[in-house]
Write a protein that holds these residues in place. Structure first.
Motif, PDB file in Angstrom:
ATOM      1  N   VAL A 190     163.547  59.422  67.452  1.00 55.14           N
ATOM      2  CA  VAL A 190     162.248  60.001  67.932  1.00 55.14           C
ATOM      3  C   VAL A 190     161.922  58.846  69.222  1.00 55.14           C
ATOM      4  O   VAL A 190     161.437  59.102  69.952  1.00 55.14           O
ATOM      5  N   ALA A 191     162.132  57.603  68.889  1.00 47.82           N
ATOM      6  CA  ALA A 191     161.904  56.608  69.994  1.00 47.82           C
ATOM      7  C   ALA A 191     162.885  56.420  71.072  1.00 47.82           C
ATOM      8  O   ALA A 191     162.673  55.571  72.213  1.00 47.82           O
ATOM      9  N   VAL A 192     164.008  57.127  70.932  1.00 49.95           N
ATOM     10  CA  VAL A 192     165.136  56.817  71.882  1.00 49.95           C
ATOM     11  C   VAL A 192     164.785  57.656  73.275  1.00 49.95           C
ATOM     12  O   VAL A 192     164.494  58.932  73.046  1.00 49.95           O
ATOM     13  N   LEU A 234     161.774  65.773  63.920  1.00 52.04           N
ATOM     14  CA  LEU A 234     162.100  65.321  65.165  1.00 52.04           C
ATOM     15  C   LEU A 234     161.635  66.182  66.198  1.00 52.04           C
ATOM     16  O   LEU A 234     160.984  65.786  67.152  1.00 52.04           O
ATOM     17  N   LEU A 235     161.950  67.571  66.165  1.00 55.64           N
ATOM     18  CA  LEU A 235     161.402  68.410  66.937  1.00 55.64           C
ATOM     19  C   LEU A 235     160.062  68.520  67.023  1.00 55.64           C
ATOM     20  O   LEU A 235     159.313  68.794  68.235  1.00 55.64           O
ATOM     21  N   ALA A 236     159.447  68.661  65.816  1.00 54.07           N
ATOM     22  CA  ALA A 236     157.870  68.460  65.934  1.00 54.07           C
ATOM     23  C   ALA A 236     157.334  67.330  66.373  1.00 54.07           C
ATOM     24  O   ALA A 236     156.291  67.469  67.323  1.00 54.07           O
ATOM     25  N   ALA A 237     157.885  66.166  66.345  1.00 51.78           N
ATOM     26  CA  ALA A 237     157.400  64.779  67.257  1.00 51.78           C
ATOM     27  C   ALA A 237     157.516  65.032  68.567  1.00 51.78           C
ATOM     28  O   ALA A 237     156.697  64.668  69.280  1.00 51.78           O
ATOM     29  N   TYR A 238     158.760  65.710  68.811  1.00 50.10           N
ATOM     30  CA  TYR A 238     158.821  65.826  70.518  1.00 50.10           C
ATOM     31  C   TYR A 238     157.755  66.849  70.886  1.00 50.10           C
ATOM     32  O   TYR A 238     157.400  66.660  72.372  1.00 50.10           O
ATOM     33  N   ALA A 239     157.219  67.785  69.931  1.00 45.01           N
ATOM     34  CA  ALA A 239     156.399  68.758  70.647  1.00 45.01           C
ATOM     35  C   ALA A 239     154.702  68.121  70.856  1.00 45.01           C
ATOM     36  O   ALA A 239     154.284  68.743  71.459  1.00 45.01           O
ATOM     37  N   GLN A 240     154.434  66.796  70.217  1.00 52.35           N
ATOM     38  CA  GLN A 240     153.517  66.187  70.513  1.00 52.35           C
ATOM     39  C   GLN A 240     153.316  65.582  71.820  1.00 52.35           C
ATOM     40  O   GLN A 240     154.302  64.928  72.391  1.00 52.35           O
ATOM     41  N   ARG A 241     151.955  65.542  72.361  1.00 55.99           N
ATOM     42  CA  ARG A 241     151.662  64.756  73.599  1.00 55.99           C
ATOM     43  C   ARG A 241     152.043  63.380  73.547  1.00 55.99           C
ATOM     44  O   ARG A 241     152.502  62.680  74.484  1.00 55.99           O
ATOM     45  N   ARG A 242     151.976  62.601  72.391  1.00 55.54           N
ATOM     46  CA  ARG A 242     152.067  61.342  72.061  1.00 55.54           C
ATOM     47  C   ARG A 242     152.902  61.125  70.844  1.00 55.54           C
ATOM     48  O   ARG A 242     152.679  61.641  69.785  1.00 55.54           O
ATOM     49  N   LEU A 243     154.159  60.617  70.922  1.00 51.05           N
ATOM     50  CA  LEU A 243     155.034  60.276  69.751  1.00 51.05           C
ATOM     51  C   LEU A 243     154.329  59.394  68.834  1.00 51.05           C
ATOM     52  O   LEU A 243     153.587  58.741  69.247  1.00 51.05           O
ATOM     53  N   PRO A 244     154.641  59.547  67.582  1.00 50.03           N
ATOM     54  CA  PRO A 244     154.199  58.682  66.416  1.00 50.03           C
ATOM     55  C   PRO A 244     154.367  57.198  66.683  1.00 50.03           C
ATOM     56  O   PRO A 244     153.752  56.404  65.940  1.00 50.03           O
ATOM     57  N   TYR A 245     155.470  56.886  67.177  1.00 54.48           N
ATOM     58  CA  TYR A 245     155.888  55.540  67.443  1.00 54.48           C
ATOM     59  C   TYR A 245     157.031  55.295  68.451  1.00 54.48           C
ATOM     60  O   TYR A 245     157.488  56.522  68.942  1.00 54.48           O
ATOM     61  N   ALA A 246     156.992  54.178  68.857  1.00 55.76           N
ATOM     62  CA  ALA A 246     157.998  53.848  70.030  1.00 55.76           C
ATOM     63  C   ALA A 246     158.396  52.487  69.881  1.00 55.76           C
ATOM     64  O   ALA A 246     157.684  51.436  69.303  1.00 55.76           O
ATOM     65  N   ALA A 247     159.453  51.999  70.677  1.00 59.18           N
ATOM     66  CA  ALA A 247     159.938  50.646  70.819  1.00 59.18           C
ATOM     67  C   ALA A 247     159.169  49.749  71.576  1.00 59.18           C
ATOM     68  O   ALA A 247     158.894  50.346  72.708  1.00 59.18           O
ATOM     69  N   PRO A 248     158.641  48.623  71.241  1.00 58.73           N
ATOM     70  CA  PRO A 248     157.739  47.922  72.278  1.00 58.73           C
ATOM     71  C   PRO A 248     158.654  47.672  73.395  1.00 58.73           C
ATOM     72  O   PRO A 248     159.699  47.148  73.543  1.00 58.73           O
ATOM     73  N   GLY A 249     157.788  47.948  74.662  1.00 59.06           N
ATOM     74  CA  GLY A 249     158.221  47.846  76.021  1.00 59.06           C
ATOM     75  C   GLY A 249     159.132  48.888  76.260  1.00 59.06           C
ATOM     76  O   GLY A 249     159.957  48.740  77.341  1.00 59.06           O
ATOM     77  N   GLU A 251     159.922  52.821  77.425  1.00 60.84           N
ATOM     78  CA  GLU A 251     158.980  53.949  77.660  1.00 60.84           C
ATOM     79  C   GLU A 251     159.853  55.201  77.032  1.00 60.84           C
ATOM     80  O   GLU A 251     160.976  55.502  77.213  1.00 60.84           O
ATOM     81  N   ALA A 252     159.138  55.811  75.879  1.00 61.79           N
ATOM     82  CA  ALA A 252     159.727  56.912  75.276  1.00 61.79           C
ATOM     83  C   ALA A 252     159.618  58.401  75.908  1.00 61.79           C
ATOM     84  O   ALA A 252     158.996  58.429  77.038  1.00 61.79           O
ATOM     85  N   ASN A 253     159.991  59.425  75.555  1.00 55.12           N
ATOM     86  CA  ASN A 253     160.027  60.662  76.064  1.00 55.12           C
ATOM     87  C   ASN A 253     158.819  61.217  76.186  1.00 55.12           C
ATOM     88  O   ASN A 253     158.290  61.974  77.351  1.00 55.12           O
ATOM     89  N   ASP A 254     157.686  60.594  75.357  1.00 57.11           N
ATOM     90  CA  ASP A 254     156.515  61.192  75.887  1.00 57.11           C
ATOM     91  C   ASP A 254     155.880  60.657  77.200  1.00 57.11           C
ATOM     92  O   ASP A 254     155.242  61.471  78.029  1.00 57.11           O
ATOM     93  N   VAL A 255     156.327  59.565  77.396  1.00 54.39           N
ATOM     94  CA  VAL A 255     155.556  58.937  78.695  1.00 54.39           C
ATOM     95  C   VAL A 255     156.576  59.329  79.912  1.00 54.39           C
ATOM     96  O   VAL A 255     156.115  59.698  80.918  1.00 54.39           O
ATOM     97  N   LEU A 256     157.725  59.452  79.750  1.00 58.62           N
ATOM     98  CA  LEU A 256     158.831  59.688  80.794  1.00 58.62           C
ATOM     99  C   LEU A 256     158.454  61.230  80.969  1.00 58.62           C
ATOM    100  O   LEU A 256     158.675  61.702  82.333  1.00 58.62           O
TER     101      LEU A 256
END
Length: 256
Positions: A190-192, A234-249, A251-256
């Motif tokens: 999810v956070a990769v 995982l696919l449901a999380a990708y469909a969201q505008r903002r992912l439920p969590y990310a690694a500190p520092g 940028e995950a796919n929602d930002v990219l």
């Protein structure tokens, strides 16, 4: 302290070299337990280079003892996370980032030497997570990709312990373990962030391609279906505008 560590390493090396293919499991387990206990006691504080150096020596000296290799991989990951925790604000300096990469490189070289397939998979996922948390994205990609690539090679049965050799020590089928691993892996993915050349879903696509290549799915258990359905969250999380969590520092796919 360095002299004492060196002396104990030499004693352990003698015990290790005395083992052979005819050595009983109990003896191998006892030697491995003693060496792992020794690794636990080695503490050079913030002299992390010397600490990692001990793990490198242990890998060379005890290459036939899987529990020891397992132990030093986990300790190297712990060392990378400690180094990140010690720097101000949890953000790596150039020096500490270089050391974290050295720890991850050590893990990458060590993991293939471990005999148990599913333990290798678990360690690859764990190291990928550590690499992600340290902002070492190329290393994280390498670990996660290696884990996905190894899925088709997972065995039908495997010893439940490092030294199990009897039929009673082997699981009747490892399919449930593979399903559990896939479920854990997709949680990390999810956070990769995606690859700049291969797109945001290249690891997921690779996982979908790898699952049918595992030759030991059992039709009556629905294991392949369970492993494939594990990707739905995982696919449901990708469909969201903002992912439920990310690694500190990172940028995950929602930002990219």
């Amino acid at each position: 302290a360095p002299v004492l560590v060196h002396a104990i390493l030499e004693i352990g090396r003698v015990a290790h070299d005395a083992l052979d293919s005819l050595s009983p499991d109990g003896e191998r387990r006892h030697v491995a337990s003693l060496v792992c206990g020794f690794v636990d006691t080695v503490d050079f504080g913030r002299d992390v280079e010397r600490q990692l150096g001990v793990y490198v020596e242990c890998r060379a000296a005890f290459h036939n003892l899987d529990p020891v290799l397992d132990k030093v991989v986990l300790e190297a990951c712990h060392l990378a996370m400690c180094c990140r925790k010690w720097v101000a604000g949890g953000q790596h300096t150039e020096r500490t980032l270089g050391f974290a990469k050295a720890c991850l490189a050590f893990c990458h070289v060590t993991i293939p030497s471990i005999g148990r397939s599913f333990r290798r998979l678990d360690l690859l996922e764990h190291c990928g997570h550590v690499a992600l948390l340290n902002g070492c994205l190329p290393h994280a990609d390498t670990f996660f990709k290696a884990a996905v690539t190894h899925i088709p090679d997972a065995p039908r049965t495997e010893a439940s312990t490092y030294f199990g050799v009897g039929e009673g020590d082997r699981e009747p089928h490892t399919e449930p373990r593979l399903v559990a691993f896939v479920t854990k892996l997709v949680g990390a993915l999810v956070a990769v962030p995606g690859h700049p050349d291969h797109g945001p879903f290249y690891l997921v696509k690779g996982l979908l391609n790898a699952l049918p290549k595992y030759e030991h799915w059992q039709k009556h258990t629905g294991g392949r279906a369970k492993a494939t359905l594990a990707l739905l969250p995982l696919l449901a999380a990708y469909a969201q505008r903002r992912l439920p969590y990310a690694a500190p520092g990172v940028e995950a796919n929602d930002v990219l």
